[in-house]
Write an enzyme that holds these catalytic residues in place. Structure first.
Site, PDB file in Angstrom:
ATOM      1  CB  CYS A  50      -1.532   7.326   0.878  1.00 40.21           C
ATOM      2  SG  CYS A  50      -3.078   6.677   1.521  1.00 40.21           S
ATOM      3  CD  GLU A 109      -2.867  -1.212   0.145  1.00 41.76           C
ATOM      4  OE1 GLU A 109      -3.287  -0.117  -0.280  1.00 41.76           O
ATOM      5  OE2 GLU A 109      -3.220  -2.305  -0.335  1.00 41.76           O
TER       6      GLU A 109
HETATM    7  P1  NAD Z   1       8.388   4.907   4.709  1.00 44.31           P
HETATM    8  O1  NAD Z   1       8.328   3.999   3.541  1.00 44.31           O
HETATM    9  O2  NAD Z   1       9.602   5.726   4.895  1.00 44.31           O
HETATM   10  O3  NAD Z   1       8.198   4.085   6.077  1.00 44.31           O
HETATM   11  C1  NAD Z   1       7.101   3.243   6.285  1.00 44.31           C
HETATM   12  C2  NAD Z   1       7.495   2.159   7.261  1.00 44.31           C
HETATM   13  O4  NAD Z   1       8.523   1.360   6.675  1.00 44.31           O
HETATM   14  C3  NAD Z   1       8.073   2.672   8.576  1.00 44.31           C
HETATM   15  O5  NAD Z   1       7.622   1.862   9.636  1.00 44.31           O
HETATM   16  C4  NAD Z   1       9.568   2.513   8.371  1.00 44.31           C
HETATM   17  O6  NAD Z   1      10.271   2.356   9.583  1.00 44.31           O
HETATM   18  C5  NAD Z   1       9.611   1.243   7.551  1.00 44.31           C
HETATM   19  N1  NAD Z   1      10.812   1.075   6.723  1.00 44.31           N
HETATM   20  C6  NAD Z   1      11.629   2.031   6.222  1.00 44.31           C
HETATM   21  N2  NAD Z   1      12.620   1.467   5.503  1.00 44.31           N
HETATM   22  C7  NAD Z   1      12.419   0.131   5.548  1.00 44.31           C
HETATM   23  C8  NAD Z   1      13.095  -0.981   4.987  1.00 44.31           C
HETATM   24  N3  NAD Z   1      14.193  -0.832   4.237  1.00 44.31           N
HETATM   25  N4  NAD Z   1      12.613  -2.220   5.224  1.00 44.31           N
HETATM   26  C9  NAD Z   1      11.493  -2.392   5.958  1.00 44.31           C
HETATM   27  N5  NAD Z   1      10.808  -1.379   6.526  1.00 44.31           N
HETATM   28  C10 NAD Z   1      11.263  -0.125   6.318  1.00 44.31           C
HETATM   29  O7  NAD Z   1       7.104   5.828   4.625  1.00 44.31           O
HETATM   30  P2  NAD Z   1       6.659   6.988   5.634  1.00 44.31           P
HETATM   31  O8  NAD Z   1       7.430   8.214   5.344  1.00 44.31           O
HETATM   32  O9  NAD Z   1       6.634   6.469   7.021  1.00 44.31           O
HETATM   33  O10 NAD Z   1       5.135   7.180   5.208  1.00 44.31           O
HETATM   34  C11 NAD Z   1       4.692   7.973   4.162  1.00 44.31           C
HETATM   35  C12 NAD Z   1       4.395   7.141   2.931  1.00 44.31           C
HETATM   36  O11 NAD Z   1       3.383   6.167   3.208  1.00 44.31           O
HETATM   37  C13 NAD Z   1       3.842   8.001   1.806  1.00 44.31           C
HETATM   38  O12 NAD Z   1       4.406   7.597   0.600  1.00 44.31           O
HETATM   39  C14 NAD Z   1       2.347   7.675   1.839  1.00 44.31           C
HETATM   40  O13 NAD Z   1       1.689   7.930   0.633  1.00 44.31           O
HETATM   41  C15 NAD Z   1       2.380   6.220   2.191  1.00 44.31           C
HETATM   42  N6  NAD Z   1       1.091   5.752   2.713  1.00 44.31           N
HETATM   43  C16 NAD Z   1       0.331   4.900   1.940  1.00 44.31           C
HETATM   44  C17 NAD Z   1      -0.924   4.485   2.393  1.00 44.31           C
HETATM   45  C18 NAD Z   1      -1.806   3.571   1.580  1.00 44.31           C
HETATM   46  O14 NAD Z   1      -2.752   3.033   2.134  1.00 44.31           O
HETATM   47  N7  NAD Z   1      -1.548   3.370   0.298  1.00 44.31           N
HETATM   48  C19 NAD Z   1      -1.389   4.934   3.634  1.00 44.31           C
HETATM   49  C20 NAD Z   1      -0.586   5.782   4.381  1.00 44.31           C
HETATM   50  C21 NAD Z   1       0.658   6.196   3.912  1.00 44.31           C
END
Ligand code: NAD
Length: 482
Positions: free
Chosen positions: A281, A247
């Protein structure tokens, strides 16, 4: 007062095995809220071993017991809704009303999962021989890893944990590092609702170390990831054949046709862009206005924008709190700078607000003349910014909406259903909101990216996530001779 928090592994509250911690701050005023463990590889391992040990028995427990557990968790959450909402606001920055809404949706996700599982259509298929039947059932997937972002600190995780709990999967959930505290309250709710140990473990720590150790753990069967497209791609690179639910991001392009109700379009665009400071998002991050109605639309929009007040999360009358941390604010600033260098014009806002309790408040912003070469157009900005671009024909609008490769939710504002249908059919996106902001969703909505887009794949919500988190088993039965 700042507190030392613990993780929840195998039904126990534990520190990191090497004692490592990180600090969590209130972005709205900079206050230290507490320290949280950094899970080690050993802690990750303990959590997955606990989940695996619990899962076999849990998956075979009576469905009624699993449903009742979900109902009890939902009740526990609602009993503590003010406390949980306050924690969300304090660690995330959003307004109290928005946090209360999030808590309600979290409770609903447990309740809805329990109510929905029996509604999944198991099929019975007649075989070539009429005395034989094929019976399809939905089975617990096994052990999952749930990794979620900071913009909805517990909502995103509950979209995985609730369905897992009713379908019989067990797992390990990791919140994002800026916002882990409300997830630990969720763990308390699960504990007081009587969740068997190991069914859901909550661990904390950075994505690069803890997240990667989770998704690559040999006991992890299913990766449930919500976050940025780049992180999703990295996870796919390292997990091999494990099933993933991805997602990812979106830019909520919103097309305003010249036959739309301009007042309503302006209100919905502003709400889609400013709700939760645009840190959503499906936030409205690109507005495509037909040239022939731009003047009228902009007049309405600028009036609406003036009504958005921001402040610390508990101030009465505000609609926006602080942004979550320095990183997203800097991204917004970088996108605006890039736009200005390439010819964009800021009509209002465009900078951090002065005189606030922290420097993470950003003025609601409208920026005009946004073109394809700008980051505001190509990438997620994820802040309280309304970038305005124009189009001439409906085909031009379609081409522009699809342009940057994200396809989560898009909006069309129009009173002409023929045009709306023409455009809808050509948008490459998981959802189209007609005369509603791109930021609008409901818990039953099958939410997720459109085919081949950077917004990912898999469907959240309602019955759909229950299907995603189970696998289909076909039982072929020969009744002859029974
Ligand atoms: P992010 O990808 O930086 O982090 C998300 C999660 O992944 C965090 O818990 C982080 O610690 C973890 N993470 C980071 N690097 C990782 C790795 N290499 N391996 C495994 N886990 C890892 O995103 P963010 O800045 O926390 O959130 C914002 C993003 O989330 C935006 O792009 C937003 O659009 C998206 N989002 C999508 C939805 C949806 O339902 N499609 C909903 C909410 C947010």
């Amino acid at each position: 007062m700042a507190k030392n928090y613990k993780m929840y592994i195998n039904g126990e509250w534990v520190d990191s095995s090497d004692g490592g911690t990180f600090e969590v701050y209130d972005p709205g005023n900079g206050e230290l809220l507490g320290t949280v463990p950094i899970a080690t590889k050993e802690d990750v391992d303990k959590a997955f071993v606990a989940a695996r040990a619990a899962q076999k028995e849990y998956a075979l427990s009576p469905l009624k017991d699993r449903m009742d557990l979900c109902y009890r968790i939902s009740e526990e959450i609602l009993k503590r809704k003010e406390e949980i909402a306050t924690m969300i606001s304090r660690e995330q920055g959003k307004t109290y009303d928005d946090s209360l809404y999030e808590v309600g949706e979290v409770a609903l996700n447990f309740d809805m999962s329990a109510r929905n599982f029996q509604r999944l259509d198991g099929e019975i298929i007649t075989a070539y021989d009429g005395d034989m039947r094929m019976i399809l059932t939905y089975e617990a997937y096994g052990v999952y890893a749930s990794i979620t972002p900071w913009n909805y600190p517990i909502l995103q995780a509950s979209e995985y944990i609730g369905p897992a709990m009713v379908t019989g999967s067990c797992g390990v959930a990791k919140p994002a590092s800026p916002t882990p505290l409300s997830m630990l309250l969720l763990a308390e709710c699960m504990e007081s609702a009587g969740a068997p140990k190991g069914v859901c473990n909550i661990i904390t720590g950075p994505g690069a170390s803890v997240g990667e150790a989770m998704v690559t753990h040999p006991e992890c069967d299913l990766v449930c990831f919500t976050g940025e497209d780049k992180t999703g791609a990295r996870i796919e690179d390292i997990v091999g054949l494990k099933k993933c639910i991805m997602e990812l991001g979106g830019t909520g392009p919103s097309i305003v046709l010249d036959d739309a109700d301009m007042k309503k379009a302006a209100q919905q665009v502003a709400e889609g862009a400013f709700y939760n400071n645009g840190q959503v998002c499906c936030a409205t991050e690109r507005v495509l206005v037909q040239e022939t109605c731009k003047e009228e639309f902009m007049k309405e929009l600028m009036e609406v924008v003036k009504t958005y007040k921001f402040g610390y999360w508990n101030e009465p009358g505000i609609r926006m709190g602080s942004m979550n941390s320095e990183k997203p604010v800097q991204k917004v600033e970088a996108h605006l700078k890039d736009g200005l260098e390439k010819g964009a014009v800021i009509l209002t806002g465009g900078k951090r607000a002065e005189g606030m309790p922290s420097n993470l408040y950003f003025e609601p912003t409208v920026v005009d003349n946004v073109t394809k070469d700008m980051l505001l157009y190509r990438d997620e900005t994820f802040g309280p910014v309304i970038p305005i671009s124009t189009f001439t024909t409906d085909d031009d609008a379609i081409e522009q909406a699809n342009y940057n490769g994200f396809g989560l939710i898009m909006s069309i504002f129009s009173n002409n259903m023929k045009r709306t249908n023409y455009i809808t059919r050509r948008l490459v996106t998981g959802g189209v909101n007609v005369n509603i902001s791109s930021g609008y969703w409901e818990a039953e909505l099958p939410f997720g990216g459109g085919g081949g887009t950077k917004s990912g794949y898999g469907r959240m919500g309602g019955l759909h996530i229950l299907k995603e988190m189970t696998y289909t088993k076909c039982v072929f039965v020969d009744f002859n001779g029974c």
